[in-house]
Design an enzyme around this catalytic site. Structure first.
Site, mmCIF file in Angstrom:
data_model
loop_
_atom_site.group_PDB
_atom_site.id
_atom_site.type_symbol
_atom_site.label_atom_id
_atom_site.label_comp_id
_atom_site.label_asym_id
_atom_site.label_seq_id
_atom_site.Cartn_x
_atom_site.Cartn_y
_atom_site.Cartn_z
ATOM 1 N N THR A 152 11.183 -36.310 28.294
ATOM 2 C CA THR A 152 11.987 -35.620 27.266
ATOM 3 C C THR A 152 11.607 -34.158 27.075
ATOM 4 O OG1 THR A 152 12.030 -37.729 26.123
ATOM 5 C CG2 THR A 152 12.765 -35.807 24.869
ATOM 6 N N ARG A 180 19.628 -49.381 26.549
ATOM 7 C CA ARG A 180 18.316 -49.188 25.904
ATOM 8 C C ARG A 180 18.239 -47.779 25.298
ATOM 9 N NH1 ARG A 180 14.124 -45.167 26.478
ATOM 10 N NH2 ARG A 180 12.154 -46.078 25.877
ATOM 11 N N GLY A 182 15.525 -45.106 23.380
ATOM 12 C CA GLY A 182 14.124 -44.850 23.034
ATOM 13 C C GLY A 182 14.004 -44.116 21.719
ATOM 14 N N THR A 203 7.248 -37.171 22.947
ATOM 15 C CA THR A 203 7.704 -37.593 24.274
ATOM 16 C C THR A 203 6.746 -38.661 24.795
ATOM 17 O OG1 THR A 203 8.100 -36.872 26.565
ATOM 18 C CG2 THR A 203 6.504 -35.589 25.321
ATOM 19 N N GLY A 206 9.040 -44.578 24.419
ATOM 20 C CA GLY A 206 9.766 -44.612 23.157
ATOM 21 C C GLY A 206 9.462 -45.827 22.307
HETATM 22 N N1 ASP Z 1 10.652 -40.852 24.844
HETATM 23 C C1 ASP Z 1 11.568 -41.067 25.925
HETATM 24 C C2 ASP Z 1 12.120 -42.463 25.819
HETATM 25 O O1 ASP Z 1 11.392 -43.392 25.546
HETATM 26 C C3 ASP Z 1 10.983 -40.883 27.278
HETATM 27 C C4 ASP Z 1 9.920 -39.800 27.417
HETATM 28 O O2 ASP Z 1 9.881 -38.861 26.653
HETATM 29 O O3 ASP Z 1 9.077 -39.939 28.327
HETATM 30 O O4 ASP Z 1 13.276 -42.647 26.073
#
Ligand code: ASP
Length: 312
Positions: A152, A180, A182, A203, A206
């Site tokens: 993210t 799905r 996050g 980030t 999630g």
């Molecule tokens: N937080 C994001 C999610 O779970 C992914 C990430 O930031 O790595 O969708």
């Protein structure tokens, strides 16, 4: 500090430069964030945001984004959207709504169409190849980690009129189930901003970030008087300790924040987490947060570090 901006991962670099140019010329925080993230969404070289990012298990791109205005706590968010060229722009527009400000898939796409946002096929050959390689592996859908390439993009900023805002955009976990969602578009977990206190964003995995509502935890720590760095470290440390369990090891999580004066904070449970900052005292630069047993060390990476860092 007159203005300040912080973004997640090395990929935020050119976006933060765009934000810096807006902010140092007296521009508005909302423009800085939207333009910074739009640049990253449009750039096919970044693996996990916008065009050419990480497909779900069915080989489709489902994107999430959110935007929050720290002045009145209004926010807009969209999740699981397909083929919207710039999800951040749609989330930003939705933040002007008092109701219906968080829309999913078909409803969000309909809103984007009605408001004449651009659509395009967001899957490119690189994303399709990445999916083709992954689907042949023996991976465990219940044990997905944040993509190591990285994930993210989150931006938190303060402008010279003391307005604060936060924006986030992502394709979410690589090979996630269809539908799905996050933490990224979920207020309080993936982002939060209150111009009277500060802004924060997260980030990483999630599902684990949401269990701790990490972004609002950071804001609450600042509200209780903690400086922004302690607020980030304590929120993450408390949460990781809470998740500790002989049968479960928490996924990776990293957070960034600014306080209302533009000072920054950062924390991670990865070994290292690169992030990008700028403020009136220095132009855009990359820094790295190193985690030593959930105590953070922040350093400026040298040539060698940068050459060895292969990710976005
Ligand atoms: N937080 C994001 C999610 O779970 C992914 C990430 O930031 O790595 O969708």
């Amino acid at each position: 500090m007159k203005y300040s901006m912080i973004g997640t991962w090395k990929m935020a670099f050119n976006g933060v430069i765009i934000g810096e140019n807006i902010l140092k010329n007296g521009g508005n925080v909302k423009d800085a964030i939207e333009n910074a993230i739009t640049y990253i969404e449009d750039n096919p070289n970044f693996n996990s945001v916008g065009y050419g990012s990480l497909p779900n298990i069915e080989g489709e791109l489902e994107l999430d984004a959110a935007f929050m205005d720290g002045n009145d706590l209004s926010f807009g968010a969209i999740c699981s959207v397909k083929n919207i060229k710039n999800p951040i722009k749609v989330a930003h527009l939705l933040s002007n709504s008092k109701r219906n400000c968080y829309l999913s898939s078909r409803g969000a796409e309909k809103f984007a169409r009605l408001n004449k946002f651009e659509f395009k096929n967001m899957l490119n050959d690189i994303a399709i190849d990445r999916w083709n390689n992954e689907i042949q592996k023996n991976f465990d859908p219940d044990n997905l980690e944040a993509y190591d390439g990285h994930d993210t993009v989150c931006m938190v900023a303060l402008d010279s009129n003391k307005n604060m805002g936060v924006g986030v955009s992502t394709s979410g976990l690589f090979m996630k189930q269809s539908g799905r969602v996050g933490d990224s578009p979920v207020i309080g977990s993936g982002f939060y901003c209150d111009s009277k206190i500060g802004g924060a964003a997260a980030t990483g995995v999630g599902e684990d970030i949401m269990k701790g509502c990490l972004s609002i935890s950071i804001i609450n720590n600042m509200k209780m008087g903690q400086d922004v760095q302690s607020a980030c470290e304590n929120a993450l440390k408390d949460h990781v300790n809470r998740l500790k369990n002989p049968n479960y090891s928490p996924g990776t999580m990293s957070v960034i924040a600014l306080d209302k004066n533009g000072n920054f904070g950062v924390a991670t449970n990865r070994d290292e987490f690169p992030f990008i900052v700028t403020c009136e005292n220095f132009s855009t630069k990359i820094l790295v947060c190193r985690n030593n047993n959930l105590s953070m060390e922040i350093f400026e990476p040298d040539e060698e570090w940068l050459n060895n860092y292969d990710y976005d």
